[in-house]
Design an enzyme around this catalytic site. Structure first.
Site, PDB file in Angstrom:
ATOM      1  N   SER A   1       0.837  -1.204   0.000  1.00 29.07           N
ATOM      2  CA  SER A   1       0.000   0.000   0.000  1.00 29.07           C
ATOM      3  C   SER A   1       0.863   1.241   0.000  1.00 29.07           C
ATOM      4  O   SER A   1       2.014   1.220   0.450  1.00 29.07           O
ATOM      5  CB  SER A   1      -0.884   0.026   1.247  1.00 29.07           C
ATOM      6  OG  SER A   1      -0.115   0.346   2.406  1.00 29.07           O
ATOM      7  N   ASP A   2       0.319   2.340  -0.516  1.00 34.16           N
ATOM      8  CA  ASP A   2       0.946   3.626  -0.247  1.00 34.16           C
ATOM      9  C   ASP A   2       0.829   3.863   1.249  1.00 34.16           C
ATOM     10  O   ASP A   2      -0.074   3.344   1.928  1.00 34.16           O
ATOM     11  CB  ASP A   2       0.276   4.741  -1.049  1.00 34.16           C
ATOM     12  CG  ASP A   2       1.229   5.903  -1.307  1.00 34.16           C
ATOM     13  OD1 ASP A   2       2.229   6.020  -0.580  1.00 34.16           O
ATOM     14  OD2 ASP A   2       0.961   6.688  -2.230  1.00 34.16           O
ATOM     15  N   CYS A   3       1.743   4.659   1.782  1.00 40.38           N
ATOM     16  CA  CYS A   3       1.894   4.721   3.234  1.00 40.38           C
ATOM     17  C   CYS A   3       0.645   5.254   3.936  1.00 40.38           C
ATOM     18  O   CYS A   3       0.238   6.396   3.718  1.00 40.38           O
ATOM     19  CB  CYS A   3       3.105   5.566   3.588  1.00 40.38           C
ATOM     20  SG  CYS A   3       4.632   4.811   3.018  1.00 40.38           S
TER      21      CYS A   3
ATOM     22  N   ALA B   1      -2.402   4.059   3.595  1.00 39.88           N
ATOM     23  CA  ALA B   1      -3.624   3.955   2.801  1.00 39.88           C
ATOM     24  C   ALA B   1      -4.705   3.067   3.429  1.00 39.88           C
ATOM     25  O   ALA B   1      -5.886   3.438   3.418  1.00 39.88           O
ATOM     26  CB  ALA B   1      -3.297   3.476   1.383  1.00 39.88           C
TER      27      ALA B   1
END
Length: 710
Positions: A266-268, A270
């Protein structure tokens, strides 16, 4: 005694077999799948969940060290320590050179492994997000709108160009060894990540046809051709489903359609946004459940894939199979990195620390900067500078004396070269260089006073080189632009300088397109340097003085104003976005770039090779300088009754051609890329009919046309 001896011998062999069984996951001679399954069988559910976070803790009882995923390498390793800093990604895209792109990525990953080796295979690395074998790069989102703050991180607005370059970058980072990955490359942000100001709640509505044809192909090429070992999901939602919990994206498209066999991170933060910003679910346990079942394997953020995931497991919301699947994928990448093998078996463990910032890499950064520079205007042969006539140069402007690298940039080993320093070095003692600091003539309240030192220098010198542009305070992650103009103080400044000395050349330092209409109408020459990296000043000076003939090409369209494009939050590219659908007259078109020489194209031929078409034509250098020409092939599909682009880039080739030389250029186009998404069939279709192939020097400068029936 004999019975006792045999008992001891029996126990010895039993214990030996037990040790062997315990060490099966460390045995490089057995199949990878068996090794992973053996390790999984030894882990508790808590330990497995510990693998599913970017800052993964150690497992002492199995002597498995901690691992921090998530360093950055868009144009050089960011941390820890100092590395070679190449031009920002948008500049690398402007090279239009996949081979050089690959060499740069190879140098970056060599430096990463070298530092990892220096730090005793990472044992001495203690900083968060600073381990060196997993990189969240490249960024292959489409730069569909010039306001987007992360445009500098991308390869521009075209899915084919971004896909070719992205795949080359992935290959260069990950290496070519049959067993081991040099590092893990993670193309991001999957998918349709294109706004910063609302990125945590953004929810574009995009038809599958546009997703498949425009927003996804660069990722597809990174996965299918680049064999990316990881993919990062985006913060935003698409069609009402957050990307980090989107089974259609993470499982249907990525794993089923593209056969991706890596892991998804995941993007941080998310997954947590599903509860907070998006309010998609009410609890983190629900967020963990939806995410892991959708195909998310690793969380950046240390928030949801820890206690909430364990709680979800104990509440029977998440199964052992869900956790094992994610853990298997993460462990597979660790195994391919060589974490469980003797380092002596891994060829990348032998890369010496001396490669970091080496002379070879320094020269590679210089060559990248050279090839990235785009000459936007050059009337009356203002450039290259005629040193027989120009004896003094005033170097002014906000970006003259500093080195702007752009976002996600490391710190260079070698002393970075500003454009001012590059000009000074090249000019030597024969040409007087007068530098005026920006602050001396621009009051912090935006007032311009060119009766001071800048005005004096402009009056007294034969030429002015004004180094203007923007920086991370205007465009970066989390920061979109409100307009596409230069800041007002710079616009006023350059107009005043031009009044004093019309022999003024502008060098732009920026990471995205700018509406520089006044400059195009009035100034004699404009050079676009992007964020050119540690050796950028030398490269710019070489271009200004004619030691290097610029051959860079724009990877995106320069518009005249925001009136040319739809609203920022309108993702429908058929409404006039990018060169594919824009019908107006751009300031500078996609693929554009001037040269100090001129090229003439000869008659083309197209040969059907079965799975691909071979397109051949002659290019002759008819000017006075050796130079590079980037030949571009655009295609218009047969009429099918559905909306397709006015033209699509499907091939290109950068060639160095000496003055007077004619070079036979061959570009191969894969038939499978001559396609559109058939919504009724739910698949790509290569239509039968007449294809128009357009060959030229930019999307607007088509030199040859050739129709071909498929």
């Amino acid at each position: 005694m004999r019975i006792r001896f045999y008992n001891i011998l029996f126990l010895f062999f039993i214990s030996l077999s037990t040790v062997k069984a315990q060490e099966a996951f460390r045995n490089p001679d057995i199949p990878q799948h068996e090794r992973i399954m053996d390790l999984l069988s030894r882990l508790t559910v808590e330990e497995k969940i510990g693998l599913l976070r970017a800052t993964s803790p150690e497992i002492p009882r199995l002597k498995i060290p901690k691992y921090n995923h998530g360093n950055e390498a868009l144009h050089g390793v960011v941390r820890p320590g100092r590395f070679t800093v190449f031009p920002q990604a948008i500049g690398l895209a402007s090279m239009w050179n996949p081979e050089l792109h690959y060499r740069i990525a190879t140098a970056i990953s060599d430096e990463a492994r070298a530092r990892w080796n220096e730090l005793e295979q990472g044992r001495l690395q203690t900083e968060q997000f600073s381990d060196l074998l997993t990189f969240w790069s490249p960024t292959v989102n489409m730069a569909r709108d010039p306001r987007w703050g992360r445009t500098p991180e991308t390869y521009g607005e075209d899915p084919f160009l971004a896909g070719v370059l992205g795949a080359s970058f992935v290959k260069g980072l990950q290496g070519a060894d049959s067993r081991y990955l040099k590092v893990v490359s993670t193309p991001k942000h999957f998918a349709a990540n294109n706004e910063e100001h609302n990125r945590f709640v953004c929810n574009p509505k995009i038809p599958e046809k546009q997703l498949r044809e425009y927003y996804l192909p660069a990722f597809e090429m990174c996965v299918k051709e680049g064999k990316a070992a990881a993919v990062m999901s985006a913060y935003n939602a698409v069609n009402d489903v957050p990307c980090s919990a989107n089974p259609w994206l993470l499982t249907k498209v990525l794993r089923h359609d593209w056969k991706f066999n890596g892991y998804v991170v995941s993007d941080c933060g998310a997954p947590g946004l599903l509860v907070s910003a998006m309010q998609y679910v009410k609890t983190k346990e629900a967020a963990a459940t939806l995410s892991i079942k959708a195909g998310l394997d690793l969380e950046c953020g240390d928030d949801v894939f820890i206690a909430p995931l364990l709680n979800a497991y104990h509440q029977y919301m998440v199964s052992d199979a869900d956790i094992d699947t994610a853990a298997y994928r993460v462990l597979r990448s660790r195994m391919r990195l060589g974490f469980f093998d003797d380092p002596s078996l891994n060829p990348y463990s032998k890369i010496p620390v001396s490669v970091i910032g080496s002379e070879e890499h320094k020269q590679l950064a210089l060559e990248a900067a050279r090839q990235s520079i785009v000459l936007l205007k050059n009337s009356k042969n203002t450039l290259p500078i005629d040193t027989r006539k120009v004896k003094s140069i005033a170097v002014v402007g906000i970006n003259a004396a500093n080195t702007e690298f752009g976002d996600y940039s490391g710190t260079p080993v070698n002393e970075p070269v500003s454009i001012l320093q590059g000009i000074r070095n090249r000019a030597g003692d024969k040409i007087k260089i007068v530098h005026v600091p920006w602050e001396s003539d621009v009051d912090k309240k935006a007032g311009i006073d060119l009766y001071g030192s800048a005005g004096k220098a402009a009056r007294e010198c034969d030429m002015v080189v004004a180094v203007l542009g923007i920086n991370k305070t205007i465009e970066s992650e989390g920061k979109d632009r409100d307009d596409i103009l230069l800041p007002k103080d710079q616009r006023e400044f350059i107009e005043e300088v031009y009044k004093i000395n019309p022999n003024t050349v502008v060098v732009l330092v920026a990471g995205s397109s700018l509406a520089i209409n006044w400059m195009q109408e009035n100034l004699p020459a404009i050079v676009n340097a992007w964020y050119p990296g540690e050796q950028g000043g030398t490269a710019v000076a070489e271009v200004l003085f004619g030691d290097y003939n610029p051959g860079g090409r724009l990877p995106l369209t320069y518009y005249n104003s925001l009136d040319d494009i739809p609203a920022f939050d309108d993702y429908d590219i058929t409404k006039g976005r990018t060169y594919q659908y824009f019908t107006g007259k751009p300031l500078y078109p996609f693929g554009f770039g001037l040269s100090y020489t001129a090229f003439k194209y000869g008659k083309p031929e197209i040969i059907d090779l079965g799975n691909e078409l071979s397109i051949k034509f002659d290019v002759k250098n008819v000017g006075r300088y050796d130079g590079d020409e980037v030949s571009q092939i655009y295609v218009k599909l047969p009429d099918t009754g559905v909306i397709t682009p006015n033209k699509e880039l499907k091939g290109f080739s950068r060639n160095t051609i000496r003055k007077g030389e004619t070079k036979r250029v061959e570009i191969k186009v894969k038939k499978e890329l001559l396609r559109y998404w058939n919504e009724a069939k739910g698949e790509f279709v290569t239509p039968q009919g007449v294809y128009r192939f357009m060959i030229g020097a930019s999307s607007d400068d088509i030199r040859l046309y050739k129709d071909f029936i498929l």
